[in-house]
Design a protein around this motif. Sequence first.
Motif, short mmCIF file in Angstrom:
data_model
loop_
_atom_site.label_atom_id
_atom_site.label_comp_id
_atom_site.label_asym_id
_atom_site.label_seq_id
_atom_site.Cartn_x
_atom_site.Cartn_y
_atom_site.Cartn_z
N VAL A 1 0.85 -1.19 0.00
CA VAL A 1 0.00 0.00 0.00
C VAL A 1 0.89 1.24 0.00
CG1 VAL A 1 -1.77 1.32 1.22
CG2 VAL A 1 -1.86 -1.18 1.21
N GLU A 2 0.77 2.07 -1.03
CA GLU A 2 1.60 3.25 -1.14
C GLU A 2 1.21 4.29 -0.09
OE1 GLU A 2 3.02 6.36 -4.64
OE2 GLU A 2 0.91 5.76 -4.50
N LEU A 3 2.20 4.79 0.63
CA LEU A 3 2.02 5.86 1.61
C LEU A 3 3.03 6.95 1.31
CD1 LEU A 3 1.80 3.78 4.93
CD2 LEU A 3 -0.12 4.69 3.60
N ASP A 4 2.58 8.16 1.15
CA ASP A 4 3.46 9.26 0.78
C ASP A 4 3.56 10.25 1.93
OD1 ASP A 4 5.06 11.03 -0.52
OD2 ASP A 4 3.59 11.68 -1.99
N GLY A 5 4.41 9.93 2.91
CA GLY A 5 4.63 10.84 4.02
C GLY A 5 3.43 10.99 4.93
N ILE A 6 2.89 9.88 5.42
CA ILE A 6 1.73 9.91 6.31
C ILE A 6 2.20 10.15 7.75
CG2 ILE A 6 -0.21 8.58 7.24
CD1 ILE A 6 -0.54 9.39 4.32
N GLN A 7 1.65 11.16 8.39
CA GLN A 7 2.00 11.47 9.78
C GLN A 7 1.13 10.64 10.73
OE1 GLN A 7 4.35 13.59 10.94
NE2 GLN A 7 5.01 14.35 8.93
N TYR A 8 1.81 9.98 11.70
CA TYR A 8 1.09 9.18 12.68
C TYR A 8 1.84 9.21 13.99
CZ TYR A 8 -0.98 5.14 15.04
OH TYR A 8 -1.60 4.33 15.95
N GLN A 9 1.22 9.79 15.01
CA GLN A 9 1.77 9.85 16.37
C GLN A 9 3.22 10.33 16.37
OE1 GLN A 9 1.02 6.28 18.63
NE2 GLN A 9 -1.19 6.43 18.39
N GLY A 10 3.47 11.39 15.62
CA GLY A 10 4.77 12.04 15.65
C GLY A 10 5.78 11.55 14.64
N LEU A 11 5.52 10.41 14.01
CA LEU A 11 6.43 9.87 13.00
C LEU A 11 5.83 10.05 11.60
CD1 LEU A 11 7.57 6.52 14.67
CD2 LEU A 11 8.94 8.58 14.39
N CYS A 12 6.72 10.12 10.62
CA CYS A 12 6.29 10.24 9.22
C CYS A 12 6.60 8.91 8.52
CB CYS A 12 7.02 11.39 8.55
SG CYS A 12 6.38 11.81 6.91
N PHE A 13 5.58 8.29 7.93
CA PHE A 13 5.72 6.96 7.34
C PHE A 13 5.68 7.04 5.81
CE2 PHE A 13 4.28 6.20 11.61
CZ PHE A 13 4.94 5.05 12.00
N HIS A 14 6.54 6.20 5.19
CA HIS A 14 6.66 6.18 3.73
C HIS A 14 6.64 4.73 3.25
CE1 HIS A 14 8.32 10.35 4.11
NE2 HIS A 14 8.84 9.84 5.21
N ASN A 15 5.92 4.48 2.16
CA ASN A 15 5.85 3.15 1.56
C ASN A 15 5.65 3.35 0.06
OD1 ASN A 15 4.94 0.54 0.63
ND2 ASN A 15 4.49 0.00 2.74
N GLY A 16 6.49 2.71 -0.73
CA GLY A 16 6.43 2.90 -2.18
C GLY A 16 5.47 1.98 -2.91
N GLY A 17 4.70 1.16 -2.18
CA GLY A 17 3.80 0.22 -2.85
C GLY A 17 4.54 -1.01 -3.34
N ALA A 18 4.08 -1.60 -4.41
CA ALA A 18 4.69 -2.83 -4.91
C ALA A 18 4.72 -2.82 -6.43
CB ALA A 18 3.93 -4.06 -4.42
N ALA A 19 5.82 -3.33 -6.99
CA ALA A 19 5.96 -3.44 -8.44
C ALA A 19 5.30 -4.72 -8.93
CB ALA A 19 7.43 -3.40 -8.84
N ILE A 20 3.99 -4.75 -8.78
CA ILE A 20 3.16 -5.88 -9.20
C ILE A 20 2.07 -5.34 -10.10
CG2 ILE A 20 1.52 -7.64 -8.41
CD1 ILE A 20 3.17 -7.90 -5.88
N ARG A 21 1.75 -6.05 -11.13
CA ARG A 21 0.76 -5.57 -12.09
C ARG A 21 -0.52 -5.13 -11.40
NH1 ARG A 21 2.06 -10.25 -14.95
NH2 ARG A 21 0.00 -11.11 -14.54
N GLY A 22 -1.01 -3.93 -11.76
CA GLY A 22 -2.25 -3.41 -11.21
C GLY A 22 -2.09 -2.67 -9.90
N MET A 23 -0.85 -2.52 -9.40
CA MET A 23 -0.65 -1.87 -8.12
C MET A 23 0.23 -0.63 -8.30
SD MET A 23 -0.41 -4.98 -5.42
CE MET A 23 -1.45 -4.01 -4.34
N LYS A 24 0.06 0.34 -7.40
CA LYS A 24 0.87 1.55 -7.45
C LYS A 24 2.27 1.26 -6.94
CE LYS A 24 -2.91 4.89 -6.85
NZ LYS A 24 -3.41 6.01 -6.01
N PHE A 25 3.24 1.94 -7.54
CA PHE A 25 4.62 1.75 -7.13
C PHE A 25 5.44 2.99 -7.45
CE2 PHE A 25 9.01 0.74 -8.12
CZ PHE A 25 9.40 0.13 -6.94
#
Length: 247
Positions: free
Chosen positions: A208-232
Amino acid sequence: MSETGSSNGYFVSDLHLFSSRSTGDLILPELRQKARQTHTVVLGGDIFDFKWSTHESDEKSVEKAIEWIEDLLDQNEGCEYHYILGNHDSRPEFVKELIALASRHPNFTWHRYFARLDNCLFLHGDVADGPLDHARLDSRREKFERKKKKTGLWHVAYDMAIHARLHRLVVLSIREMVVLRRVKEYVESIGHGLSEGVTDVYFGHTHVELDGIQYQGLCFHNGGAAIRGMKFRIVETTLGAPASVRA
């Protein structure tokens, strides 16, 4: 690229190379270009997918994986490369080759669980699947690795699920807040939370792609997945040149 101060580093995970569903090869030119221009590249696990590999043997998959990494290392000898294991690429025979690779390339380091660079923490993210301690994480990974490599009709069935977007539905059924909470609990349990100066957490695994999500003081990042039909995407980071590595 400046030799001192802060500049761009990059985090990439979940390419799932060798799987028939991977689109990871399509981003390789971009990744090579970024490697030539940066001082730090973090490979965040599941870069290779040994369970779903289309190669004829595990030995061939490991051989091709090491060739792929060495090709990336050749793009920039002045760049620091960090490899973090995931649940799809933690096989003992691959780890053995990573150890040998690190002995040949002083700018390459592998990590079993996480890498702390400056104020950033990098991990694969499969800690979100169960108990947070490393012993049980190892146990889950070992059970995953003991499962036989999928072949034949298994690939066809999974391709159909991807085409029908069933994989996306499964991923989206995991509440993002629960994942963030569990990842935050983990980083605090290993002594790399807010109070230890961490501001940003980069992880993969959930697809699941996350672009700088703030949660309880931390900033989280996730690039998703290089799988067909998914964001990356390849995730950009801000790190010192060179980044300070903390255990």
